[in-house]
Every structure is written in C-alpha cells, then in structure tokens.
Design a protein around this motif. Sequence first.
Motif, PDB file in Angstrom:
ATOM      1  N   LEU A 114       0.816  -1.220   0.000  1.00  0.00           N
ATOM      2  CA  LEU A 114       0.000   0.000   0.000  1.00  0.00           C
ATOM      3  C   LEU A 114       0.851   1.272   0.000  1.00  0.00           C
ATOM      4  O   LEU A 114       0.680   2.173   0.825  1.00  0.00           O
ATOM      5  CB  LEU A 114      -0.952  -0.008   1.204  1.00  0.00           C
ATOM      6  N   GLU A 125      -7.166  -6.450  -2.718  1.00  0.00           N
ATOM      7  CA  GLU A 125      -6.237  -5.534  -2.046  1.00  0.00           C
ATOM      8  C   GLU A 125      -4.904  -5.543  -2.774  1.00  0.00           C
ATOM      9  O   GLU A 125      -4.413  -6.591  -3.202  1.00  0.00           O
ATOM     10  CB  GLU A 125      -6.025  -5.982  -0.593  1.00  0.00           C
ATOM     11  N   ILE A 153      -0.599  -2.708   8.059  1.00  0.00           N
ATOM     12  CA  ILE A 153      -1.799  -2.056   7.511  1.00  0.00           C
ATOM     13  C   ILE A 153      -2.671  -1.593   8.663  1.00  0.00           C
ATOM     14  O   ILE A 153      -3.181  -2.411   9.448  1.00  0.00           O
ATOM     15  CB  ILE A 153      -2.579  -3.026   6.593  1.00  0.00           C
ATOM     16  N   LYS A 154      -2.857  -0.304   8.793  1.00  0.00           N
ATOM     17  CA  LYS A 154      -3.613   0.251   9.909  1.00  0.00           C
ATOM     18  C   LYS A 154      -5.091   0.426   9.575  1.00  0.00           C
ATOM     19  O   LYS A 154      -5.929   0.458  10.474  1.00  0.00           O
ATOM     20  CB  LYS A 154      -3.028   1.608  10.312  1.00  0.00           C
ATOM     21  N   SER A 155      -5.440   0.532   8.305  1.00  0.00           N
ATOM     22  CA  SER A 155      -6.847   0.671   7.923  1.00  0.00           C
ATOM     23  C   SER A 155      -7.488  -0.710   7.803  1.00  0.00           C
ATOM     24  O   SER A 155      -6.802  -1.729   7.670  1.00  0.00           O
ATOM     25  CB  SER A 155      -6.963   1.417   6.597  1.00  0.00           C
ATOM     26  N   HIS A 156      -8.826  -0.729   7.836  1.00  0.00           N
ATOM     27  CA  HIS A 156      -9.542  -2.009   7.739  1.00  0.00           C
ATOM     28  C   HIS A 156      -9.373  -2.616   6.351  1.00  0.00           C
ATOM     29  O   HIS A 156      -9.442  -1.920   5.345  1.00  0.00           O
ATOM     30  CB  HIS A 156     -11.026  -1.809   8.024  1.00  0.00           C
ATOM     31  N   SER A 157      -9.139  -3.904   6.317  1.00  0.00           N
ATOM     32  CA  SER A 157      -9.011  -4.617   5.047  1.00  0.00           C
ATOM     33  C   SER A 157      -9.614  -5.998   5.187  1.00  0.00           C
ATOM     34  O   SER A 157      -9.335  -6.712   6.142  1.00  0.00           O
ATOM     35  CB  SER A 157      -7.541  -4.738   4.635  1.00  0.00           C
ATOM     36  N   GLU A 158     -10.452  -6.371   4.213  1.00  0.00           N
ATOM     37  CA  GLU A 158     -11.052  -7.704   4.202  1.00  0.00           C
ATOM     38  C   GLU A 158     -10.065  -8.756   3.706  1.00  0.00           C
ATOM     39  O   GLU A 158     -10.312  -9.947   3.825  1.00  0.00           O
ATOM     40  CB  GLU A 158     -12.297  -7.718   3.306  1.00  0.00           C
TER      41      GLU A 158
END
Length: 771
Positions: free
Chosen positions: A635, A663, A681-686
Amino acid sequence: MSLSSSRSLRRTLGLLRPVAASTPLFARHLSSRGIPDADTVYCTDVSAQRGNSPILLGLFEYFQRQSPDVGFFQPIGADPLKSYRPAPGAPKHIALIHQAMGLKDSPESMYGVTEDEAKRLLTAGRYDELVDRVFTKFQAVKRSKEIVVIEGATVQGIGNHNELNARLASELDSGVLMIMDLNRDAPGSGEDIAGRALRYKREFEAERARVSGLILNKVPFGAEEVLIEAVRRELEGQDLPFAGGLPYSRVIGTARVNEIVESLGAKLLFGRHELIDSDVTGYMIAAQAIDAFLTKLETLRSQRTSEGQDFFRPLVVTNKDRQDLILGLAAASLAGTGPQLGGLILADADLTDLTPETRAIVSKLNPDLPMLEVPYGTFETARRLTRVTPGILPSSVRKVREAKALFHKYVDADVIAAGLVRPQRPSLTPKRFLYQIEEICKGQLQNVVLPESHDHRVLTAAAEVAAKGLARVTLLGNPEEVASAARRFNVDISKCDVIDYKHSPALDRYADWLVEKRKAKGLTKEGALDQLQDLNMYATVMVAVGDADGMVSGATCTTANTIRPALQVLKTPDRKLVSSIFFMCLPDKVLVYGDCAVNVTPSPGELAQIATVSADTAAAFGIDARVAMLSYSTLGSGSGPQVDMVTEATRLAREARPDLNIEGPIQYDAAVDPAVAATKIKSHSEVAGRASVCIFPDLNTGNNTYKAVQQSTGAIAIGPLMQGLARPVNDLSRGCTVADIVNTVACTAVQAIGLKARDAEAARAGAAAAA
C-alpha cells in the motif's frame, strides 16, 4: 425431499420447538443460523484417562434438548463391548450413548476406524490413510446432523494422544473441548490447574487446533465449589472458556456387578436386574468353612460401620466345587442374618459344575442374588478383578442418571455452546478441500479424457477415478494394447472407455470441424487428419465438440504439446487471455496462486483479468475469494515501475469486479499472516492477513514462489489449472504421481461443471433479454 429442504420445511411449519428469550444459548443459535453445515464439539480427555463418559452423557443430553438432530462420533472406536445387544462388539462409549440417549443411527456409522486398525496404520506410518478413513466416515455423519459430539481418541500403546487428537480435530474442523481429570488426593491449587490447562491449550494450538473450552472431571467432592471458583478466577482474560467441573462420584467411581460381568466375560447364572446394576465395595475370597467366613463378613461390616461407612456389599469369589459355601452364603444373604452380598463369582467353571440339586435349591432359595461363573482359577479371577476399571455401561441405569444430574448441576453448558455461536471462519484444510471437490464431482458426473494410456500412472489414476465415481474416464489408445497394459500393471479399467483415436469413426467429423475452426490459417482436410494423429489434438477436439467435458495430459508430454492444441481451438472471444492457477494445499489452508505457468510479463489489464478470473475459479471450488495483488510494496510503502503496474492492475480489477474483495499492492506476508498485516496495515481490510487468492506480478515471481513453497513446506500443489478456455484442458507435471493425476481430473470435472453452469446462466439471460 433433500435434507436441507426438509429442515427448512420443519422450521417453516414450526415443528422445531419454539425459541424464547430464556431458551439456552445453543437453541437460539440454531433458530437463527439457517441451514448450515453441522456444528461440532471435539471432547478429548487431555489426561488420557478414558473417564469422560459422564461429561459425554451430560453434554449430549444438553444438545438433545435443543435439537432433534444430534450425532455422536469417535474417530477411533476403542474398547469393544461384546455384550451390547444392538451391535455386539460396538465400542464401549458408542454403545453407551446409543442406548442411553436413544439414538437410531447404526453403531457402525458412529466411528471412523477400530482401535486395532488405528494401531496398525499408525505403527506403519500411514497417518494420512487413517485420517482419510476417519474424515470420510465423519462427513457422512455430519451431513445428517445439526450438531455432532465427537469423542477424542485414546489408543493404547500410542504416545502423544493430545497431538493425535489435535490433528484430528483440525482436520474435522472442530473446536476442542478439553476435559481435565484431577487427582482426587492431590488435585493442586486453582493456579496449578489453570496453568496445566493453558499448557494443554498451547499444545493443541501448536498443531493448528482451535480450543473452545475446558471442563474439569473428578473434582474432589466437598471442595468442588471452592476449587472450581479458584480455577475460574485464574482463567479470566486467558481466552479459555471455562464451563466448570464434575465432582468425583462414588456411584460412578465404584465398579458394579454388570461391569464385572462384562470385564471378566463371566456367565450369569442367577440374578435380578436391579442387583446386577448395583455397586460392590470390594472383593473377598471364600476358602474356609461357611461359619468362619460369615463371622469374617460380620467383623468387616462392623469395622466399616464404626468408621462411619454404612455401605458394605462385597463380591465373593469361591471355587465352584464349594457348594456348601454357595448354599450357605445364598441362604444367609436371603435371611438377612449376614451382610448383603454384591454377588458370588464361581471359579473353575470348566472343571466342575453345580449339581442339579444345588442349582434347584439356589433357584428356589435366592434366585435374585447375582451368581456368575468364570473359567479361571480363584487366584486368576482375583487378579483380573483388581484390573476392572469402573465405568458406565449401557445397562448402568443408576450411573447414567447420576452422570446427567451432576452435569446439569455443576457444568454451565451455555459456555460450551457459546463456542459454537461465535462466528468462526471454517478451516479449509487440504483434506476438506479435496473432499469438497469430490462431492461436487459425484453430484454431476463429467467425462474426462486421458490421452496418455501408455503410462502406468495414468492407468492407475483412471481406475481410481472410475472406482471412486469422480468422473467418467475415456482413455485413448489401441484397446487391446491398453487392456494388456492394465493387466500388466494390475489395474482394473473395466469402468473406463477406450477409444482407438488413430482409427476412430469420429476422425472424419473431427477433421471437418477442425478445418472450419482453423480456416483462417488455411488448414486443409488432409492437414487436419494429420494433426488428429496427435493424441493431445484428438483429445482437445473431443472436448471442443462436446464428446468429452475436459482433458488432462502432460504425464509424458511437454507442457507445450499439451496446451498448444487448446490455445488453437478452445480460446473464447470474451476471454482472450488464457492464464493458470495452482491450488497450494498448505497444512492448515488452501491458497490459490496465479499466474505461475502461462503469462510471462502480463500488462496491468492482463493482470487484472488474471485476478478476477482466478477469484471466480476459487469460488467455483468452494474457496471464499479474497484477492491479494502481490508486490514488494504494501500500500505505497515502496515505489517503482513494478509497484505502479500492480497499483494500476488493482484499480482495473476493482473497477471490473466491485463485488470482489481485492487488495494491492501488498506483500505476501501481509497478505497471508494476520500478525504481519496488523503491523503493516492500519486501515480495515477484508483481505490483509486473510488472502486466499495470491496474484503474482509476473511468471518469474509466481513460478519460483510456488516451487519454493512446495519444496520447502511439503505443500501439495494441484495444477496448473488453465483459465480462459471454452472447455477445461489441464497440464500435468512429467514427475506427477497417481494422486496428482486423480486430483487434477477431479479439478477438471469441477471446472467443466462451472463452465456449463455459466453457459446455462448466459443462455437464460439471453432468452430473458429477447423476451
């Protein structure tokens, strides 16, 4: 009517018991979850004591109150019970649960393998075969139940039972309910017990098993409430749900006459049922005169009374020729002039017999007193009695009742049910994945052609596929030569079709079709007939015209020779890009790797198409597709042309398929490891930490990675499976095994089913649009 539809109808009509707010947790779960796969709880005694029948009975009764479809299963059925009448020789706990809980299932269906079979397989190092047999039988049980209680294995002579049970629980995708037997004399403090439990939990988790709870067994009576509360305090915040513990019960922990009959293989001469299902306080040998022995009995009874023990019912062993003792003890027990006996065991039954007069007197005098006979001498009988382990038999009515009452009083079963209610992502182990594939194959049988019938691996695999009912198999070659090779390799191909492709009646028709297909290339009829002498081209055209549903080749042919005909005649207008995926079967999950075999340097648009097509392939095989577009940057943590290419491919893939979880760019470790994902990864990810579909940026990276994982971890690599063709054609490695071929044939059949479903859906959509 199918099982699923019958359950749905019962719910719709309200035939299942209504669910109120006060209904136990598990029942509320059942009422709301639709029609799922059965829930399971794997009960294993981490102390390997085989003393968990009271907990099994109580837990089973709890679940039966909530659902009519509760099953019982033992991966390894131990301790055959010879006297159990519905199925003599059924494993002891299966016989117990079957009778005590009123099950209608066949006892033979309730266990995977016998203990003797398990020992043989484990000693020979055939662990995979053991798991295969257990897994297959368990799936049959699971299909017909809403919940299955599984009892863990305790195999005499096998070292680490917890390791074996952890592996079995992981393969069966079941949460482990740990049962800990406590030492009645020195159980330890609450801190000690909690510490041991957490160590056991770590052992199970090291084998990828999921621990869902803990129950204590044989907690010292009188201190149970204090000790249980102490353990509860120690386990707070430790992610180990604690359901309580059963106190030690003298009723359950004392051998009863019926257990002694079963253990010694004794013959019952006389006895009333109520007295046969009664406990005894110990064993005595009678060898002296009757009056001296009666005095001895009375002295022992008085001694126990003075110690505050008002219960005295010994089991007396005497020789069968001592008929004076037999008659005297029977009379004294009836008259009440002496202590009540638990029963008489008559030794040396093979050497002598009761006289008709003695038998007649006993039958009139005291026929209720249990009287057994055994072929052993007095000393051997006494030795065997000391080895009788108290348990619960199907006929032990009082013990069954006691076990259920104790469980209801001391165990919070809702804690166990909560482990079922909590959302759990099903573990897709390689065995479960292959089982799912086989079930899909058996549901819609496809015709798969195997051109290389001259290879013994192909013939063996063809026989196995046909025998298991995974597909209809067509082999190419001279029928006499193929039959001769099959006899030489000792394989049965009687269920397979054999086509002499060089002299086939379909040659002319195939040649005309091929000329029409490749007219832009100037192909002539003579040239087409010449091309059809190649077994791969013939098989590919068979698939293209619909005479077969798929093809698998490459055991002896190169990848180019296998794939080239497919690229020539099976490319589709809507999917011009042909790509591939591998199923990487790791110990605890199955991942999809693409593209590791076809496209050398895909463009962003091609990479996006590989991603979306691979996601569809994963879904067709029952894998929840979460797509990771792999790069050396996560990212935006790095930059460069290759990162930019993956970033653009991710954008295009999301734009084309907003329904998919995609992603990227993301590094491999952040894609598959939750701990690494949480760091990077600090944000939400499925997708992050949970990726199931890994898309590599180029062939160099993908091919090397799949081979590195395969060689370094021992993972099974199934593939490459081709994508983007009108009909499935798949390539084998020239070093493939029989299992590789079988797996690839099964995957090819699933692809064929999926493509047919897609075409049917497109046809329906076209018809609807035209209307």
